[in-house]
Each structure stands twice: as C-alpha cells, then as structure tokens.
Design a protein around this motif. Sequence first.
Motif, short mmCIF file in Angstrom:
data_model
loop_
_atom_site.label_atom_id
_atom_site.label_comp_id
_atom_site.label_asym_id
_atom_site.label_seq_id
_atom_site.Cartn_x
_atom_site.Cartn_y
_atom_site.Cartn_z
N GLY A 1 0.82 -1.21 0.00
CA GLY A 1 0.00 0.00 0.00
C GLY A 1 0.85 1.25 0.00
O GLY A 1 0.34 2.36 -0.15
N ASN A 2 2.16 1.08 0.18
CA ASN A 2 3.09 2.20 0.13
C ASN A 2 3.35 2.60 -1.32
O ASN A 2 3.18 1.79 -2.24
N CYS A 3 3.79 3.84 -1.51
CA CYS A 3 4.14 4.34 -2.84
C CYS A 3 5.59 4.81 -2.84
O CYS A 3 6.10 5.23 -1.80
N THR A 4 6.22 4.73 -3.99
CA THR A 4 7.59 5.21 -4.17
C THR A 4 7.55 6.47 -5.02
O THR A 4 6.99 6.46 -6.11
N ILE A 5 8.14 7.54 -4.48
CA ILE A 5 8.19 8.83 -5.19
C ILE A 5 9.66 9.25 -5.25
O ILE A 5 10.38 9.15 -4.25
#
Length: 162
Positions: free
Chosen positions: A80-84
């Motif tokens: 559910g985490n995102c990489t930016i």
Amino acid sequence: MMAVMENAVEKIKIWFRFVPREGWFPQDTEGLWAMPLGDDTACVRNIPFLQDGVAEGDVVRYQTDADGIHWAVGRVSASGNCTIRVVPVPTGPLGRNPKAVCQRLSAFELGGEVFSEDFPMVAFTAPAGADFAGIKTLLARGQTEGWWHYEVGSGTDEWWNA
C-alpha cells in the motif's frame, strides 16, 4: 537480568532487472535490501531508486542463482506504500540540496533516502494511509515553481485516485 533478543534474521539483497531508460542511468539492475519471509519470498526494506513497480514493504518472490544471487521474479503482495522520486532543479530555489527537498515534504513524515552527492535525487516512501492528495498537490506545485522534477515509481489505486 537477561536481555530479550528478537529473532535476528539477516537482510538479504534482492536484485531486480529492468530495461534502462533513455537519458537515465545506464544500469539495468538494482539491489534492494529485504527481510526473508520464507524459502523464496522477502519483504523489501529500502526505497527503490531505479526499479519501478515496487515499494518499501512490498513482498516479492525471488529465485537464487548458482552464484547465490537472489533475483526478483515478481511481487507477491503490495504494502500500500508508494515510491516517489524527487530531483531538485540545480538552478531552482532549492539548488542541488536534497535536505531542502526533505524539508519541503517534512509535514508528510515520509521516509526518504538520497541517491548520491553527485545526483541528489531523493527517493521517498509515501506510506499507505498518508495524505496522498496533499503530497501530490505539493509535488505538482514544486514542479510548477521550478523546485524539482518528480516521478512516481510505484503508485497504488489510492495514490492515483487521490
């Protein structure tokens, strides 16, 4: 008095293969630290700088080759985490300062890592449940105002719909 020790499992490096992008780094692999969960699965424990489609906390399946190198073969479950990834514009108001990038995004309490002094890209993990709309608004503002360029290396439906 005896100290209670957690089960100490050593991190392993999981390697990802990808096609290098034009005008980007020439590498075609990236190694990410991971915590083994089973015989062929592990939980990613750092932020990808180059590999798309995976975020810190995701569980991946891997195969170990004859040389003992662990190669990712797919994602088992998403965290559910995102990489930016954010790169400050050298001629912009933040200069080449990754700390200034982190300060601008500090209200969101994102975990971040800096690629290198030579290339001050900051890779962030936006955790599940974070203020994705607020983060997206600030990222867009920063790009419009010449602070940085950014990309989303791994986004969830919640991210894209925020």
